[in-house]
Design a protein around this motif. Structure first.
Motif, PDB file in Angstrom:
ATOM      1  N   VAL A 117      -0.915  -4.253 -14.057  1.00 12.26           N
ATOM      2  CA  VAL A 117       0.057  -4.930 -13.197  1.00 12.26           C
ATOM      3  C   VAL A 117      -0.443  -4.941 -11.762  1.00 12.26           C
ATOM      4  O   VAL A 117      -0.372  -5.974 -11.075  1.00 12.26           O
ATOM      5  N   ASP A 118      -0.969  -3.818 -11.298  1.00 17.22           N
ATOM      6  CA  ASP A 118      -1.506  -3.739  -9.936  1.00 17.22           C
ATOM      7  C   ASP A 118      -2.694  -4.697  -9.754  1.00 17.22           C
ATOM      8  O   ASP A 118      -2.824  -5.342  -8.721  1.00 17.22           O
TER       9      ASP A 118
ATOM     10  N   LYS B 238       0.391   1.237 -15.092  1.00 16.39           N
ATOM     11  CA  LYS B 238       0.639   0.199 -14.096  1.00 16.39           C
ATOM     12  C   LYS B 238      -0.638  -0.467 -13.590  1.00 16.39           C
ATOM     13  O   LYS B 238      -0.564  -1.429 -12.847  1.00 16.39           O
ATOM     14  N   LYS B 239      -1.800   0.021 -14.012  1.00 17.51           N
ATOM     15  CA  LYS B 239      -3.047  -0.516 -13.482  1.00 17.51           C
ATOM     16  C   LYS B 239      -3.215  -2.017 -13.739  1.00 17.51           C
ATOM     17  O   LYS B 239      -3.597  -2.743 -12.827  1.00 17.51           O
TER      18      LYS B 239
ATOM     19  N   THR C  59       4.272   4.528 -18.251  1.00 15.91           N
ATOM     20  CA  THR C  59       3.696   3.203 -18.381  1.00 15.91           C
ATOM     21  C   THR C  59       2.436   3.086 -17.531  1.00 15.91           C
ATOM     22  O   THR C  59       2.385   3.580 -16.422  1.00 15.91           O
TER      23      THR C  59
ATOM     24  N   LEU D 101      -3.188  -7.475 -11.414  1.00 22.94           N
ATOM     25  CA  LEU D 101      -2.647  -8.829 -11.402  1.00 22.94           C
ATOM     26  C   LEU D 101      -2.004  -9.157 -10.054  1.00 22.94           C
ATOM     27  O   LEU D 101      -2.187 -10.266  -9.526  1.00 22.94           O
ATOM     28  N   LYS D 102      -1.290  -8.197  -9.492  1.00 24.78           N
ATOM     29  CA  LYS D 102      -0.697  -8.400  -8.163  1.00 24.78           C
ATOM     30  C   LYS D 102      -1.794  -8.636  -7.124  1.00 24.78           C
ATOM     31  O   LYS D 102      -1.649  -9.476  -6.240  1.00 24.78           O
TER      32      LYS D 102
END
Length: 64
Positions: A7-8, A4-5, A2, A10-11
């Motif tokens: 998601v990172d 994750k970029k 997956t 957004l975090k």
């Protein structure tokens, strides 16, 4: 695997916004750093994909 970029990133944006709202400059800076890291990882991934594409285009069909 997956990706994750996003998601990172957004975090990182969430951390930055939280830091701005609470006045926590360190949290804000961490958020900006997380976003920059995700952006850099994305650029590295794109560069790797482009290099693979160039290699594939230069390789003879018989040698695959």
């Amino acid at each position: 695997m997956t990706d994750k970029k996003p998601v990172d990133k957004l975090k990182g944006k969430a951390k930055e916004a939280t830091g701005k709202l609470t006045g926590d400059r360190r949290k804000e800076a961490e958020g900006k750093a997380d976003q920059a890291k995700a952006k850099a990882e994305g650029a590295m991934g794109a560069t790797g994909e482009r290099a693979k594409g160039v290699k594939d285009s230069l390789t003879d069909d018989d040698n695959r």
